[in-house]
Design a protein around this motif. Structure first.
Motif, PDB file in Angstrom:
ATOM      1  N   ALA A   1       7.469   9.098 -24.346  1.00  0.00           N
ATOM      2  CA  ALA A   1       6.569   7.945 -24.375  1.00  0.00           C
ATOM      3  C   ALA A   1       7.252   6.727 -24.987  1.00  0.00           C
ATOM      4  N   ASP A   2       7.935   6.912 -26.108  1.00  0.00           N
ATOM      5  CA  ASP A   2       8.704   5.846 -26.748  1.00  0.00           C
ATOM      6  C   ASP A   2       9.719   6.510 -27.660  1.00  0.00           C
ATOM      7  N   ALA A   3      10.355   5.706 -28.505  1.00  0.00           N
ATOM      8  CA  ALA A   3      11.409   6.246 -29.356  1.00  0.00           C
ATOM      9  C   ALA A   3      10.871   7.203 -30.410  1.00  0.00           C
ATOM     10  N   LEU A   4       9.568   7.173 -30.678  1.00  0.00           N
ATOM     11  CA  LEU A   4       8.995   7.998 -31.741  1.00  0.00           C
ATOM     12  C   LEU A   4       8.183   9.171 -31.231  1.00  0.00           C
ATOM     13  N   ASN A   5       7.797   9.185 -29.961  1.00  0.00           N
ATOM     14  CA  ASN A   5       6.884  10.200 -29.453  1.00  0.00           C
ATOM     15  C   ASN A   5       7.448  10.850 -28.200  1.00  0.00           C
ATOM     16  N   THR A   6       7.408  12.179 -28.182  1.00  0.00           N
ATOM     17  CA  THR A   6       7.841  12.969 -27.036  1.00  0.00           C
ATOM     18  C   THR A   6       6.801  14.049 -26.772  1.00  0.00           C
ATOM     19  N   VAL A   7       6.420  14.204 -25.501  1.00  0.00           N
ATOM     20  CA  VAL A   7       5.416  15.190 -25.097  1.00  0.00           C
ATOM     21  C   VAL A   7       6.068  16.151 -24.105  1.00  0.00           C
ATOM     22  N   LYS A   8       5.916  17.459 -24.357  1.00  0.00           N
ATOM     23  CA  LYS A   8       6.452  18.491 -23.482  1.00  0.00           C
ATOM     24  C   LYS A   8       5.292  19.306 -22.914  1.00  0.00           C
ATOM     25  N   PHE A   9       5.348  19.554 -21.608  1.00  0.00           N
ATOM     26  CA  PHE A   9       4.305  20.337 -20.938  1.00  0.00           C
ATOM     27  C   PHE A   9       4.966  21.464 -20.164  1.00  0.00           C
ATOM     28  N   THR A  10       4.468  22.681 -20.351  1.00  0.00           N
ATOM     29  CA  THR A  10       5.001  23.856 -19.664  1.00  0.00           C
ATOM     30  C   THR A  10       3.848  24.644 -19.055  1.00  0.00           C
ATOM     31  N   ALA A  11       4.129  25.293 -17.939  1.00  0.00           N
ATOM     32  CA  ALA A  11       3.137  26.141 -17.266  1.00  0.00           C
ATOM     33  C   ALA A  11       3.875  27.209 -16.464  1.00  0.00           C
ATOM     34  N   THR A  12       3.392  28.421 -16.507  1.00  0.00           N
ATOM     35  CA  THR A  12       3.971  29.531 -15.746  1.00  0.00           C
ATOM     36  C   THR A  12       2.859  30.382 -15.165  1.00  0.00           C
ATOM     37  N   SER A  13       3.169  31.040 -14.051  1.00  0.00           N
ATOM     38  CA  SER A  13       2.212  31.931 -13.406  1.00  0.00           C
ATOM     39  C   SER A  13       2.995  33.016 -12.679  1.00  0.00           C
ATOM     40  N   THR A  14       2.779  34.264 -13.060  1.00  0.00           N
ATOM     41  CA  THR A  14       3.485  35.388 -12.453  1.00  0.00           C
ATOM     42  C   THR A  14       2.524  36.542 -12.225  1.00  0.00           C
ATOM     43  N   VAL A  15       2.956  37.471 -11.392  1.00  0.00           N
ATOM     44  CA  VAL A  15       2.223  38.723 -11.148  1.00  0.00           C
ATOM     45  C   VAL A  15       3.065  39.852 -11.728  1.00  0.00           C
ATOM     46  N   GLY A  16       2.581  40.463 -12.806  1.00  0.00           N
ATOM     47  CA  GLY A  16       3.324  41.515 -13.473  1.00  0.00           C
ATOM     48  C   GLY A  16       2.870  42.900 -13.074  1.00  0.00           C
ATOM     49  N   GLU A  17       3.677  43.874 -13.473  1.00  0.00           N
ATOM     50  CA  GLU A  17       3.356  45.263 -13.197  1.00  0.00           C
ATOM     51  C   GLU A  17       2.400  45.816 -14.246  1.00  0.00           C
ATOM     52  N   SER A  18       1.701  46.876 -13.881  1.00  0.00           N
ATOM     53  CA  SER A  18       0.757  47.533 -14.777  1.00  0.00           C
ATOM     54  C   SER A  18       0.847  49.043 -14.577  1.00  0.00           C
ATOM     55  N   ASN A  19       0.617  49.770 -15.658  1.00  0.00           N
ATOM     56  CA  ASN A  19       0.560  51.237 -15.577  1.00  0.00           C
ATOM     57  C   ASN A  19      -0.840  51.754 -15.842  1.00  0.00           C
ATOM     58  N   ILE A  20      -1.843  50.847 -15.831  1.00  0.00           N
ATOM     59  CA  ILE A  20      -3.228  51.244 -16.051  1.00  0.00           C
ATOM     60  C   ILE A  20      -3.759  51.870 -14.762  1.00  0.00           C
ATOM     61  N   PRO A  21      -4.364  53.038 -14.829  1.00  0.00           N
ATOM     62  CA  PRO A  21      -4.905  53.664 -13.614  1.00  0.00           C
ATOM     63  C   PRO A  21      -5.943  52.763 -12.935  1.00  0.00           C
ATOM     64  N   GLY A  22      -5.798  52.581 -11.646  1.00  0.00           N
ATOM     65  CA  GLY A  22      -6.724  51.761 -10.871  1.00  0.00           C
ATOM     66  C   GLY A  22      -6.417  50.280 -10.897  1.00  0.00           C
ATOM     67  N   VAL A  23      -5.440  49.841 -11.656  1.00  0.00           N
ATOM     68  CA  VAL A  23      -5.082  48.419 -11.744  1.00  0.00           C
ATOM     69  C   VAL A  23      -3.703  48.245 -11.121  1.00  0.00           C
ATOM     70  N   PRO A  24      -3.586  47.556  -9.967  1.00  0.00           N
ATOM     71  CA  PRO A  24      -2.278  47.413  -9.310  1.00  0.00           C
ATOM     72  C   PRO A  24      -1.326  46.487 -10.059  1.00  0.00           C
ATOM     73  N   GLY A  25      -1.838  45.392 -10.608  1.00  0.00           N
ATOM     74  CA  GLY A  25      -0.973  44.433 -11.276  1.00  0.00           C
ATOM     75  C   GLY A  25      -1.783  43.487 -12.143  1.00  0.00           C
TER      76      GLY A  25
ATOM     77  N   ALA B   1      -0.247  27.960 -20.036  1.00  0.00           N
ATOM     78  CA  ALA B   1       0.021  26.517 -20.049  1.00  0.00           C
ATOM     79  C   ALA B   1       0.023  26.051 -21.498  1.00  0.00           C
ATOM     80  N   GLY B   2       0.912  25.127 -21.810  1.00  0.00           N
ATOM     81  CA  GLY B   2       1.014  24.624 -23.174  1.00  0.00           C
ATOM     82  C   GLY B   2       1.508  23.199 -23.216  1.00  0.00           C
ATOM     83  N   VAL B   3       1.137  22.503 -24.266  1.00  0.00           N
ATOM     84  CA  VAL B   3       1.575  21.126 -24.482  1.00  0.00           C
ATOM     85  C   VAL B   3       2.032  20.994 -25.936  1.00  0.00           C
ATOM     86  N   GLN B   4       3.107  20.255 -26.140  1.00  0.00           N
ATOM     87  CA  GLN B   4       3.660  20.046 -27.474  1.00  0.00           C
ATOM     88  C   GLN B   4       3.954  18.566 -27.666  1.00  0.00           C
ATOM     89  N   TRP B   5       3.493  18.027 -28.775  1.00  0.00           N
ATOM     90  CA  TRP B   5       3.692  16.605 -29.089  1.00  0.00           C
ATOM     91  C   TRP B   5       4.519  16.509 -30.364  1.00  0.00           C
TER      92      TRP B   5
END
Length: 540
Positions: free
Chosen positions: A420-444, A450-454
């Motif tokens: 934004a300027d010399a004194l302020n910086t904003v970081k934004f991150t977001a991820t989305s994945t399909v992970g594995e599961s070992n729970i019976p009846g649950v495929p994934g 999502a996160g923001v840091q100032w």
């Protein structure tokens, strides 16, 4: 008297010679002719007009206000030496009175019809007949262009070490604190914690090609510890390279390693554990990018392996996690167009296949699957404003087991830094994945975060940080015979604030507070956790 007339001519000649000799032998003052120029050189040399006398010195001759000769016309001799007025030329008092700066040459004066000696004046127009000489002033250099404002370098930035053609940036952090609920359990039990976190960044200094690495690890311990023990290691390392084949062709290579454990409180963990099982994910990728003017096409392949160690139980036995081990093969095609400098929208499509070491897990479900994902987004490289990449897409995954429904839903990713300027910086991150599961009846499991840091600099050596985060774990499927509830949704929220005091380039003090909440549609799993941390960072 005859002798007189006879001797008179000779006597006259002798007298004349004597008078001439006497005149040359002595100096006599004679008033000069007012109209005759004074000679200041030898008469044998060409005569020229005498320079005007300096003020205050005596000068013989006519007064300065001597009138011009009678009958002088516009084109004749003018003894007053005054400049004639010309109606065709408008006087320019500012130009006539322009002063010459000290050290600069005198203006060049060209008479009508005279050609300049230098090519720099070849385009100077010649004065028409009857016009005064053309005066060309001294050549002046244009004023220097103003340079763009550049922020001064950070006096507390990490210096690094030079090792051949590489820059090394090592660092280590020592962190201590207290956690009110390290086990993420509904009934919290507090414990003191400590963390040792070394890291190393590597950057090449080659004129062509590139190699960089980012290696970060940590070990976290608790006292008193719970069952299962919460002390665990963590390591995340990436090594990326680029080969510049041609100006329009490059080859990208990369490798990665992740060593971690499942989060405490995860339903994927087995019951009766004495310690959290550690898993490792490692892989590599290779891609080719070809540029056609503003169009860029990238084809990339990726191979990844995930392996779990055996679980240690409280009764002293072990349980195998071989059914959770799998390999993943991915292919991605991406097309981008440079809309403007710094903005490059793209379209990406990818397909992957997951093959488990065991075709059927311990609960009798076939976990092999195939996925397809498509996304659109853009990269941003706006200097000093916005850098990074953001995209949104849709994914679908089908499983070999007919009892599993197809998983599908929206996905997205982002990694943006807004200065934004010399004194302020904003970081934004977001991820989305399909992970594995070992729970019976649950495929994934759908993992979305999502996160923001100032970051705000109160001083160059004092930086404040505020963090906000939100996440969702979605376990889709049907109810299993073991009583586990499929369709579980865990919503996670986090907030934090920290302060960094930079002592110098090699040492920093940090303090941070974190607050976490989990709210689920399954009863008995909600929790709240608070963490207080203070640490010392040493870097070189």
């Amino acid at each position: 008297m005859r002798w007189f007339w006879t001797a008179a001519p000779g006597a006259l000649l002798i007298a004349a010679a004597c008078l001439a000799t006497a005149a040359r032998a002595q100096t006599t003052f004679q008033f000069p002719d007012p109209l005759a120029p004074k000679l200041q050189t030898d008469p044998k040399k060409p005569p020229r007009f005498q320079k005007p006398a300096k003020p205050g010195t005596a000068q013989f001759g006519p007064p300065p206000t001597f009138a011009p000769a009678s009958g002088a016309g516009k084109t004749g001799f003018d003894s007053s030496n005054t400049r004639k007025k010309n109606a065709a030329r408008k006087p320019n008092a500012a130009a006539d009175k322009q002063a010459i700066a000290p050290g600069l040459p005198q203006p060049l004066t060209l008479t009508p019809g005279q050609k300049p000696a230098s090519a720099a004046f070849a385009q100077a127009p010649a004065a028409p007949p009857g016009e005064p000489p053309v005066e060309i002033g001294p050549i002046r250099k244009p004023p220097p262009k103003r340079k763009a404002h550049v922020e001064p370098p950070d006096p507390y930035a990490q210096l690094g070490l030079r090792a051949g053609a590489f820059d090394l940036y090592p660092a280590i952090e020592f962190i201590g604190g207290y956690a009110t609920n390290p086990g993420a359990a509904p009934d919290p039990h507090g414990a003191a914690l400590y963390t040792i976190a070394p890291e190393l960044r590597v950057q090449s200094n080659w004129s062509r090609h590139e190699l960089k690495a980012d290696l970060r690890g940590s070990y976290t311990g608790y006292s008193p510890d719970e069952t299962p023990t919460l002390s665990r290691p963590y390591f995340n390392g990436k090594v990326d390279g680029r080969i510049d084949v041609r100006d329009s062709t490059r080859v990208d290579l990369g490798s990665r390693v992740l060593v971690a454990t499942d989060n405490p409180g995860s339903p994927n963990l087995q019951a009766g554990l004495s310690k959290l099982p550690v898993f490792a994910t490692f892989g590599g990728n290779a891609g080719v990018t070809q540029r056609f003017n503003r169009v860029e096409v990238t084809l990339k392949g990726d191979v990844e392996r995930t392996a779990y160690q055996d679980s240690q139980l409280t009764d002293g036995t072990t349980a195998s996690n071989e059914d959770r081990n799998y390999n993943q093969y991915t292919g991605t095609l991406r097309g981008a167009y440079e809309l403007s400098p710094g903005i490059k929208p793209f379209v990406e499509i990818g397909a992957d296949t997951r093959k488990h070491d065991l075709a059927t897990d311990l609960n009798g479900f076939q976990r092999n699957s195939r996925g397809l994902v498509g996304s659109v987004g853009s990269t941003f490289e706006l200097t000093r404003l916005l850098t990074g990449e953001a995209s949104i897409g849709y994914t679908t995954r089908s499983y070999d087991d007919p009892r599993f429904d197809r998983l599908k839903g929206l996905t997205g990713s982002a990694s943006l830094i807004w200065t934004a300027d010399a004194l302020n910086t904003v970081k934004f991150t977001a991820t989305s994945t399909v992970g594995e599961s070992n729970i019976p009846g649950v495929p994934g499991v759908f993992y979305r975060d999502a996160g923001v840091q100032w970051d705000h600099s109160f001083r160059r050596w004092l930086v404040g940080t505020v963090k906000l985060g939100i996440g969702q774990d979605l376990y889709e499927g049907t109810a299993s015979s073991s009583g586990d509830v499929a369709g579980r949704t865990d919503n996670r929220y986090s907030a934090g604030a920290g302060l960094t005091y930079k002592i110098d380039r090699t040492m920093q003090l940090r303090g941070e507070f974190q607050q976490q909440w989990l709210r689920s549609n399954v009863s008995g799993v909600d929790y709240t956790a608070s963490t207080f941390l203070i640490g010392l960072r040493l870097q070189r």
